[in-house]
Scaffold this motif. Structure first.
Motif, PDB file in Angstrom:
ATOM      1  N   ARG A 167     -13.241  80.716 107.400  1.00  0.00           N
ATOM      2  CA  ARG A 167     -14.653  80.740 107.783  1.00  0.00           C
ATOM      3  C   ARG A 167     -15.294  79.369 107.600  1.00  0.00           C
ATOM      4  NH1 ARG A 167     -17.536  84.060 111.183  1.00  0.00           N
ATOM      5  NH2 ARG A 167     -19.732  84.081 110.601  1.00  0.00           N
ATOM      6  N   PHE A 168     -14.937  78.673 106.519  1.00  0.00           N
ATOM      7  CA  PHE A 168     -15.439  77.315 106.337  1.00  0.00           C
ATOM      8  C   PHE A 168     -14.948  76.404 107.474  1.00  0.00           C
ATOM      9  CE2 PHE A 168     -16.447  77.724 101.605  1.00  0.00           C
ATOM     10  CZ  PHE A 168     -17.792  77.399 101.763  1.00  0.00           C
ATOM     11  N   GLU A 169     -13.722  76.593 107.914  1.00  0.00           N
ATOM     12  CA  GLU A 169     -13.225  75.814 109.050  1.00  0.00           C
ATOM     13  C   GLU A 169     -14.091  76.057 110.279  1.00  0.00           C
ATOM     14  OE1 GLU A 169      -9.194  77.102 109.341  1.00  0.00           O
ATOM     15  OE2 GLU A 169      -8.442  75.621 107.897  1.00  0.00           O
ATOM     16  N   TRP A 170     -14.467  77.309 110.492  1.00  0.00           N
ATOM     17  CA  TRP A 170     -15.332  77.646 111.611  1.00  0.00           C
ATOM     18  C   TRP A 170     -16.711  77.015 111.442  1.00  0.00           C
ATOM     19  CZ3 TRP A 170     -19.735  80.953 111.671  1.00  0.00           C
ATOM     20  CH2 TRP A 170     -20.225  81.257 112.955  1.00  0.00           C
ATOM     21  N   ILE A 171     -17.272  77.094 110.233  1.00  0.00           N
ATOM     22  CA  ILE A 171     -18.587  76.512 109.962  1.00  0.00           C
ATOM     23  C   ILE A 171     -18.570  75.000 110.161  1.00  0.00           C
ATOM     24  CG2 ILE A 171     -20.240  76.036 108.092  1.00  0.00           C
ATOM     25  CD1 ILE A 171     -19.601  78.896 107.049  1.00  0.00           C
ATOM     26  N   SER A 172     -17.439  74.362 109.863  1.00  0.00           N
ATOM     27  CA  SER A 172     -17.356  72.912 110.021  1.00  0.00           C
ATOM     28  C   SER A 172     -17.592  72.489 111.470  1.00  0.00           C
ATOM     29  CB  SER A 172     -15.999  72.396 109.533  1.00  0.00           C
ATOM     30  OG  SER A 172     -14.946  72.783 110.415  1.00  0.00           O
ATOM     31  N   GLU A 190     -22.174  78.959  83.058  1.00  0.00           N
ATOM     32  CA  GLU A 190     -20.741  78.807  83.250  1.00  0.00           C
ATOM     33  C   GLU A 190     -20.225  79.560  84.468  1.00  0.00           C
ATOM     34  OE1 GLU A 190     -16.809  77.466  82.153  1.00  0.00           O
ATOM     35  OE2 GLU A 190     -18.830  76.809  81.649  1.00  0.00           O
ATOM     36  N   GLU A 191     -20.603  80.804  84.604  1.00  0.00           N
ATOM     37  CA  GLU A 191     -20.106  81.600  85.728  1.00  0.00           C
ATOM     38  C   GLU A 191     -20.524  80.980  87.058  1.00  0.00           C
ATOM     39  OE1 GLU A 191     -20.343  86.132  87.591  1.00  0.00           O
ATOM     40  OE2 GLU A 191     -21.576  85.599  85.862  1.00  0.00           O
ATOM     41  N   GLU A 192     -21.775  80.582  87.146  1.00  0.00           N
ATOM     42  CA  GLU A 192     -22.265  80.021  88.398  1.00  0.00           C
ATOM     43  C   GLU A 192     -21.612  78.676  88.692  1.00  0.00           C
ATOM     44  OE1 GLU A 192     -26.701  79.584  90.306  1.00  0.00           O
ATOM     45  OE2 GLU A 192     -26.047  81.395  89.260  1.00  0.00           O
ATOM     46  N   ALA A 193     -21.471  77.850  87.659  1.00  0.00           N
ATOM     47  CA  ALA A 193     -20.844  76.546  87.847  1.00  0.00           C
ATOM     48  C   ALA A 193     -19.407  76.703  88.338  1.00  0.00           C
ATOM     49  CB  ALA A 193     -20.884  75.756  86.546  1.00  0.00           C
ATOM     50  N   ARG A 194     -18.676  77.659  87.774  1.00  0.00           N
ATOM     51  CA  ARG A 194     -17.289  77.868  88.190  1.00  0.00           C
ATOM     52  C   ARG A 194     -17.203  78.376  89.624  1.00  0.00           C
ATOM     53  NH1 ARG A 194     -13.410  75.137  85.399  1.00  0.00           N
ATOM     54  NH2 ARG A 194     -14.072  75.006  83.225  1.00  0.00           N
ATOM     55  N   HIS A 195     -18.148  79.225  90.007  1.00  0.00           N
ATOM     56  CA  HIS A 195     -18.147  79.691  91.391  1.00  0.00           C
ATOM     57  C   HIS A 195     -18.455  78.538  92.351  1.00  0.00           C
ATOM     58  CE1 HIS A 195     -17.876  83.922  90.150  1.00  0.00           C
ATOM     59  NE2 HIS A 195     -17.594  84.154  91.408  1.00  0.00           N
ATOM     60  N   ILE A 196     -19.382  77.686  91.981  1.00  0.00           N
ATOM     61  CA  ILE A 196     -19.680  76.527  92.823  1.00  0.00           C
ATOM     62  C   ILE A 196     -18.427  75.665  92.988  1.00  0.00           C
ATOM     63  CG2 ILE A 196     -20.924  74.329  92.881  1.00  0.00           C
ATOM     64  CD1 ILE A 196     -22.635  76.633  93.793  1.00  0.00           C
ATOM     65  N   MET A 197     -17.709  75.431  91.881  1.00  0.00           N
ATOM     66  CA  MET A 197     -16.484  74.628  91.963  1.00  0.00           C
ATOM     67  C   MET A 197     -15.454  75.297  92.873  1.00  0.00           C
ATOM     68  SD  MET A 197     -16.160  73.517  87.954  1.00  0.00           S
ATOM     69  CE  MET A 197     -14.541  72.766  88.180  1.00  0.00           C
ATOM     70  N   TYR A 198     -15.348  76.609  92.773  1.00  0.00           N
ATOM     71  CA  TYR A 198     -14.367  77.329  93.586  1.00  0.00           C
ATOM     72  C   TYR A 198     -14.723  77.237  95.072  1.00  0.00           C
ATOM     73  CZ  TYR A 198     -11.559  81.195  95.426  1.00  0.00           C
ATOM     74  OH  TYR A 198     -10.684  81.959  96.160  1.00  0.00           O
ATOM     75  N   TYR A 199     -15.981  77.480  95.414  1.00  0.00           N
ATOM     76  CA  TYR A 199     -16.389  77.391  96.814  1.00  0.00           C
ATOM     77  C   TYR A 199     -16.213  75.964  97.347  1.00  0.00           C
ATOM     78  CZ  TYR A 199     -18.403  82.108  97.079  1.00  0.00           C
ATOM     79  OH  TYR A 199     -18.580  83.473  97.119  1.00  0.00           O
ATOM     80  N   MET A 200     -16.489  74.960  96.519  1.00  0.00           N
ATOM     81  CA  MET A 200     -16.279  73.581  96.949  1.00  0.00           C
ATOM     82  C   MET A 200     -14.814  73.325  97.272  1.00  0.00           C
ATOM     83  SD  MET A 200     -18.778  71.462  94.343  1.00  0.00           S
ATOM     84  CE  MET A 200     -18.276  69.854  94.989  1.00  0.00           C
ATOM     85  N   ASP A 201     -13.935  73.860  96.427  1.00  0.00           N
ATOM     86  CA  ASP A 201     -12.501  73.671  96.672  1.00  0.00           C
ATOM     87  C   ASP A 201     -12.086  74.324  97.986  1.00  0.00           C
ATOM     88  OD1 ASP A 201      -9.690  73.024  95.751  1.00  0.00           O
ATOM     89  OD2 ASP A 201      -9.545  75.198  95.870  1.00  0.00           O
ATOM     90  N   LEU A 202     -12.598  75.522  98.259  1.00  0.00           N
ATOM     91  CA  LEU A 202     -12.251  76.200  99.505  1.00  0.00           C
ATOM     92  C   LEU A 202     -12.775  75.428 100.707  1.00  0.00           C
ATOM     93  CD1 LEU A 202     -12.967  79.900  98.481  1.00  0.00           C
ATOM     94  CD2 LEU A 202     -10.757  78.755  98.584  1.00  0.00           C
ATOM     95  N   ALA A 203     -13.996  74.903 100.590  1.00  0.00           N
ATOM     96  CA  ALA A 203     -14.565  74.131 101.690  1.00  0.00           C
ATOM     97  C   ALA A 203     -13.747  72.862 101.947  1.00  0.00           C
ATOM     98  CB  ALA A 203     -16.018  73.782 101.392  1.00  0.00           C
TER      99      ALA A 203
END
Length: 402
Positions: A167-172, A190-203
């Motif tokens: 989906r990120f590929e499509w959004i790009s 902590e939970e939110e920061a880790r989710h942000i890091m995870y989404y950044m990695d996927l993007a």
């Protein structure tokens, strides 16, 4: 569908922390920790049949389709915009976001499902968080790795990781060459920061350049009419884990109306994470098998058993469950002064002493996985356990992943 007791992996904490799941216990404040200490729970897991997984997948996609239809109805009706507590200046902005098909990423539906229980042979929508859903890491990574260690011969309703990248590929494709996507949330949590890091990695795996910025560090350049980071770099593309209803009330909220910022999730997603959606769905699609009767008032059609919940509450706050005219369970919270909706009671039975809520994920318009949240109460709150699941694949699907 059944709950199966199993021994936890002795090294599960180390394995979880190695992939960024650091908030399994210590990351939660004491008041949110469940009685067994950890938020992630693998002393038991949930077994489904392949047919049950098919039912859940089809229901999630059908409900999402109904929800999109409801958004279309709201954005073209000022009375419904007011009902959804959309401030008047923001209504044309949300309408434009919908009409230009602003791309969207993800959402998680909370479903009640218990085959064989009265009224729950079909999954029922409890609510839809399509703006700021979490438990992504737990769903996409932690329970999948559990499956590989504990039940490698089995399958799991879980293609969330891969579908988000796709989906990120499509959004790009909507982004200009070299454009940066900023990722924001309350990074001190902590939970939110880790989710942000995870989404950044996927993007980044999808080829998108990323940068993070705490929600509190984003400013407004009044001269150039643009949002900026602390280095005065412009922000045009923005992924956020911060609710639209809060952003519209922030001091810089009025600057959103300049309509130069493109966000994930887009502004029209504010409608899907508003519990006014539930009575609107019932009004539009009465008696749909995947909906619970829901109303804007204590409608007599609900009888003496129902759930009263705030329109904007989170983490199970300020919810009251009434059965046969008496309060069965209720929670306190910070949302008691706002508007409420009334919903029929989904009487989920106990499985091995707990009740499950199924979190079904949508990426774009496609069902992408599930996480099970279990509680020994009836109202699910933040910190209630999440547990893995599996199902036995059909012979023809032995080489595939659900």
């Amino acid at each position: 569908m059944r709950r199966v007791r199993l021994p936890a992996r002795p090294d599960w904490m180390e394995k979880a922390e190695a992939v960024g799941f650091t908030y399994h216990t210590e990351g939660l404040p004491p008041e949110l920790r469940n009685p067994n200490g950890s938020y992630w729970f693998e002393d038991a897991a949930w077994e489904f049949t392949a047919d049950e997984i098919d039912v859940l997948e089809e229901a999630a996609e059908e409900l999402h389709r109904l929800c999109l239809s409801a958004v279309s109805r709201v954005v073209h009706d000022d009375e419904l915009m007011a009902r959804f507590a959309i401030p008047e200046p923001f209504r044309p902005w949300i309408r434009r976001s919908w009409e230009r098909d602003d791309p969207y990423l993800i959402g998680r539906m909370d479903l009640a499902f218990a085959p064989g229980a009265p009224g729950l042979d079909a999954p029922k929508l409890i609510e839809y968080n399509a703006d700021t859903p979490t438990t992504t890491i737990e769903t996409a990574v932690i329970q999948w790795r559990w499956l590989q260690d504990m039940k490698p011969e089995m399958d799991q309703f879980n293609s969330l990781h891969e579908k988000i990248i796709e989906r990120f590929e499509w959004i790009s494709g909507f982004m200009s060459r070299g454009e940066i996507m900023y990722f924001s949330g309350m990074l001190e949590e902590e939970e939110e920061a880790r989710h942000i890091m995870y989404y950044m990695d996927l993007a980044e795996q999808a080829g998108i350049k990323t940068r993070n910025a705490s929600i509190t560090s984003i400013g407004w350049d009044s001269a150039r009419k643009r949002f900026t980071d602390l280095n005065d770099e412009p922000i045009w593309r923005w992924f956020k884990l911060y609710p639209w209803e809060w952003l519209m009330e922030e001091d810089f909220g009025a600057h959103l109306l300049e309509d130069k910022l493109r966000a994930i999730e887009p502004p029209w997603k504010a409608i899907l994470s508003n519990k006014n959606l539930l009575p609107l769905l019932w009004d539009t699609f009465p008696d749909h098998p995947n909906l619970l009767p829901s109303f804007w008032t204590q409608d007599p059609r609900l009888g003496q058993s129902y759930v009263k919940k705030p329109v904007f509450a989170r983490e199970g706050a300020n919810v009251r469950i009434i059965r046969d005219g008496r309060v069965l369970e209720e929670t306190a919270g910070l949302y008691g002064d706002g508007a409420y909706i009334w919903q029929a009671l989904a009487d989920i039975p106990e499985f091995d002493g707990v009740r499950p809520i199924l979190g079904a994920w949508l990426v774009g318009d496609k069902a992408a996985g599930m996480i099970v949240r279990e509680t020994d109460r009836r109202i699910v709150k933040g910190g209630d356990r999440v547990a893995p699941h599996w199902f036995a694949p059909r012979p023809e699907d032995q080489d595939g992943v659900a």
